[in-house]
Design a protein around this motif. Structure first.
Motif, PDB file in Angstrom:
ATOM      1  N   VAL A  87       1.058  -1.315   0.228  1.00 49.02           N
ATOM      2  CA  VAL A  87      -0.070   0.158  -0.491  1.00 49.02           C
ATOM      3  C   VAL A  87       0.871   1.158  -0.100  1.00 49.02           C
ATOM      4  O   VAL A  87       0.491   1.933  -0.601  1.00 49.02           O
ATOM      5  CB  VAL A  87      -1.137   0.001   1.549  1.00 49.02           C
ATOM      6  CG1 VAL A  87      -1.682   1.136   1.213  1.00 49.02           C
ATOM      7  CG2 VAL A  87      -1.934  -0.428   1.252  1.00 49.02           C
ATOM      8  N   LEU A  88       1.812   0.766   1.224  1.00 43.01           N
ATOM      9  CA  LEU A  88       2.548   2.636   0.879  1.00 43.01           C
ATOM     10  C   LEU A  88       3.447   2.980  -0.371  1.00 43.01           C
ATOM     11  O   LEU A  88       3.476   3.655  -0.713  1.00 43.01           O
ATOM     12  CB  LEU A  88       3.597   2.107   1.964  1.00 43.01           C
ATOM     13  CG  LEU A  88       3.144   2.639   3.668  1.00 43.01           C
ATOM     14  CD1 LEU A  88       4.537   1.875   4.269  1.00 43.01           C
ATOM     15  CD2 LEU A  88       2.709   3.768   3.762  1.00 43.01           C
ATOM     16  N   ALA A  89       3.656   1.425  -0.321  1.00 45.65           N
ATOM     17  CA  ALA A  89       4.518   1.802  -2.625  1.00 45.65           C
ATOM     18  C   ALA A  89       3.804   2.372  -2.993  1.00 45.65           C
ATOM     19  O   ALA A  89       4.085   2.361  -4.560  1.00 45.65           O
ATOM     20  CB  ALA A  89       4.741   0.157  -2.850  1.00 45.65           C
ATOM     21  N   GLY A  90       2.392   1.937  -2.950  1.00 48.39           N
ATOM     22  CA  GLY A  90       1.428   2.106  -3.972  1.00 48.39           C
ATOM     23  C   GLY A  90       1.142   3.932  -4.513  1.00 48.39           C
ATOM     24  O   GLY A  90       0.325   4.618  -5.098  1.00 48.39           O
ATOM     25  N   LEU A  91       1.206   4.279  -2.537  1.00 50.37           N
ATOM     26  CA  LEU A  91       1.183   5.782  -2.594  1.00 50.37           C
ATOM     27  C   LEU A  91       2.422   6.560  -3.223  1.00 50.37           C
ATOM     28  O   LEU A  91       2.297   7.473  -3.507  1.00 50.37           O
ATOM     29  CB  LEU A  91       0.605   5.619  -1.214  1.00 50.37           C
ATOM     30  CG  LEU A  91      -0.789   4.931  -0.244  1.00 50.37           C
ATOM     31  CD1 LEU A  91      -0.802   5.409   1.035  1.00 50.37           C
ATOM     32  CD2 LEU A  91      -2.038   5.669  -1.305  1.00 50.37           C
ATOM     33  N   ILE A  92       3.732   5.933  -2.915  1.00 47.10           N
ATOM     34  CA  ILE A  92       4.374   7.023  -3.458  1.00 47.10           C
ATOM     35  C   ILE A  92       4.850   6.663  -4.536  1.00 47.10           C
ATOM     36  O   ILE A  92       5.012   8.099  -5.492  1.00 47.10           O
ATOM     37  CB  ILE A  92       6.187   6.253  -2.598  1.00 47.10           C
ATOM     38  CG1 ILE A  92       5.892   5.774  -0.938  1.00 47.10           C
ATOM     39  CG2 ILE A  92       7.265   6.257  -3.610  1.00 47.10           C
ATOM     40  CD1 ILE A  92       6.786   5.186  -0.404  1.00 47.10           C
ATOM     41  N   VAL A  93       4.187   5.407  -5.497  1.00 48.04           N
ATOM     42  CA  VAL A  93       4.767   5.229  -6.907  1.00 48.04           C
ATOM     43  C   VAL A  93       2.959   6.733  -7.745  1.00 48.04           C
ATOM     44  O   VAL A  93       4.388   7.249  -8.301  1.00 48.04           O
ATOM     45  CB  VAL A  93       4.815   4.114  -7.294  1.00 48.04           C
ATOM     46  CG1 VAL A  93       4.224   4.695  -9.392  1.00 48.04           C
ATOM     47  CG2 VAL A  93       5.727   3.386  -7.136  1.00 48.04           C
ATOM     48  N   ARG A  94       2.133   6.504  -7.075  1.00 47.73           N
ATOM     49  CA  ARG A  94       0.967   7.385  -7.205  1.00 47.73           C
ATOM     50  C   ARG A  94       1.536   9.184  -6.624  1.00 47.73           C
ATOM     51  O   ARG A  94       1.465   9.670  -8.220  1.00 47.73           O
ATOM     52  CB  ARG A  94       0.239   7.473  -6.176  1.00 47.73           C
ATOM     53  CG  ARG A  94      -1.199   8.047  -7.299  1.00 47.73           C
ATOM     54  CD  ARG A  94      -2.282   7.730  -6.380  1.00 47.73           C
ATOM     55  NE  ARG A  94      -2.658   8.639  -4.929  1.00 47.73           N
ATOM     56  CZ  ARG A  94      -2.968   8.972  -4.540  1.00 47.73           C
ATOM     57  NH1 ARG A  94      -3.867   8.639  -4.754  1.00 47.73           N
ATOM     58  NH2 ARG A  94      -3.098   9.360  -3.267  1.00 47.73           N
ATOM     59  N   GLY A  95       1.829   9.203  -6.117  1.00 48.06           N
ATOM     60  CA  GLY A  95       2.400  10.270  -6.104  1.00 48.06           C
ATOM     61  C   GLY A  95       3.281  11.094  -6.789  1.00 48.06           C
ATOM     62  O   GLY A  95       3.615  12.195  -7.671  1.00 48.06           O
ATOM     63  N   VAL A  96       4.321  10.270  -7.200  1.00 45.79           N
ATOM     64  CA  VAL A  96       5.310  10.537  -7.970  1.00 45.79           C
ATOM     65  C   VAL A  96       5.131  10.836  -9.163  1.00 45.79           C
ATOM     66  O   VAL A  96       5.373  12.211  -9.996  1.00 45.79           O
ATOM     67  CB  VAL A  96       7.040   9.410  -8.128  1.00 45.79           C
ATOM     68  CG1 VAL A  96       7.499   9.624  -9.192  1.00 45.79           C
ATOM     69  CG2 VAL A  96       7.223   9.245  -6.766  1.00 45.79           C
ATOM     70  N   GLY A  97       3.912   9.981 -10.141  1.00 46.45           N
ATOM     71  CA  GLY A  97       3.292   9.663 -10.856  1.00 46.45           C
ATOM     72  C   GLY A  97       2.753  11.539 -10.999  1.00 46.45           C
ATOM     73  O   GLY A  97       2.784  11.682 -12.213  1.00 46.45           O
ATOM     74  N   LEU A  98       1.553  11.545 -10.322  1.00 45.40           N
ATOM     75  CA  LEU A  98       0.928  12.838 -10.100  1.00 45.40           C
ATOM     76  C   LEU A  98       1.983  14.671 -10.711  1.00 45.40           C
ATOM     77  O   LEU A  98       1.759  14.682 -11.030  1.00 45.40           O
ATOM     78  CB  LEU A  98       0.025  13.158  -8.730  1.00 45.40           C
ATOM     79  CG  LEU A  98      -1.302  11.572  -9.098  1.00 45.40           C
ATOM     80  CD1 LEU A  98      -1.369  11.727  -7.382  1.00 45.40           C
ATOM     81  CD2 LEU A  98      -2.624  12.661 -10.214  1.00 45.40           C
TER      82      LEU A  98
END
Length: 298
Positions: A87-98
């Motif tokens: 979950v944390l990895a997904g949130l980090i990747v999403r934040g970087v993408g945005l």
């Protein structure tokens, strides 16, 4: 004090699921409702001012668990260490993408990161809580599929509410399609939860009714009321979950056994009374400022 802080934690998790639910949905749907880069940016701009603030609800909820119910916090996170890390990895990747999408020449990798980083938490939170409540791989898969579909529905309705033109029309079609998937999953998942907890029965039935109402409202192009209905469906689902957790937050553990000392809970109450109103007021002001529909970039 124990019941009060359990209620506060349930409120914080519910706020997170409602607010991040449409963030996840928009992130997953943006490449599909946007016919070109401008329309995709139009979709993502609907969550641009608020997505990081919505994540604060997760930080606050987990922090409150750590302070008020340390045994619950440690047991939950250690039991689900791998999915929580994902979950944390997904949130980090999403934040970087945005953050990087508008700063690179080819945003394809950013788009992929946003989709995957939105889908992972949307699925895994449902799987985590379903496994905690019902204990089993099949309930976990059912719970994950339900929250994934629910996030897609919530996000599609939010996009239909907050955009104009072709994106709005495509979002409405996406809402109808995802609603057709979310409703059967809601009936199965919430009926299963109600079968093991009498306390969860009323909010579970109300959640099903709210999601059915959302589908009917989006069909009638009443996006505002449809969004209210999907938000209510998520909130009622969360209420059903936490009413079940109140009986035993972890197997073999009661709330009283999981709670901090009375002095700690008293101090937390004073801190919460001082800080929480300001946080809620600030977030409400943010949504008010960015309440208008988003048009295509000029």
């Amino acid at each position: 004090m124990i019941d009060l802080w359990f209620l506060v934690i349930a409120f914080l998790w519910t706020g997170y699921f409602v607010l991040e639910g449409f963030d996840f949905g928009v992130g997953m749907l943006a490449p599909f409702v946007g016919g070109d880069d401008d329309e995709q940016r139009q979709s993502l701009q609907t969550i641009g001012p608020v997505w990081d603030g919505n994540e604060v609800w997760l930080i606050t909820a987990v922090g409150a668990m750590f302070a008020a119910f340390p045994a619950w916090y440690s047991g939950l996170l250690s039991s689900f260490y791998l999915p929580v890390v994902l979950v944390l990895a997904g949130l980090i990747v999403r934040g970087v993408g945005l953050e990087w999408r508008g700063k690179v020449a080819n945003p394809a990798w950013c788009d992929l990161g946003i989709v995957v980083g939105s889908a992972l938490p949307a699925f895994l939170w449902g799987a985590i809580f379903a496994d905690l409540l019902l204990d089993g791989a099949l309930p976990a898969l059912l719970g994950g599929a339900f929250t994934l579909a629910l996030s897609l529905l919530h996000g599609a309705v939010f996009l239909a509410l907050r955009t104009e033109g072709r994106v709005r029309r495509r979002a409405r079609v996406a809402a109808l399609a995802t609603g057709a998937a979310a409703l059967p999953l809601a009936v199965v998942a919430l009926s299963t939860l109600a079968s093991v907890s009498g306390a969860a029965t009323v909010p579970a039935l109300a959640a099903m009714a709210a999601l059915a109402a959302a589908a009917a409202l989006i069909w009638r192009r009443r996006e505002g009321w449809a969004f209210t209905a999907t938000a209510a469906g998520i909130a009622l689902t969360s209420a059903a979950v936490f009413l079940r957790l109140k009986e035993a937050p972890l197997p073999g553990l009661t709330l009283a056994e999981a709670a901090s000392a009375p002095y700690t809970l008293t101090m937390l109450t004073w801190i919460g009374l001082i800080t929480l109103p300001f946080v809620l007021a600030y977030q409400a002001w943010t949504y008010w400022v960015f309440r208008k529909r988003v048009a295509l970039p000029r």
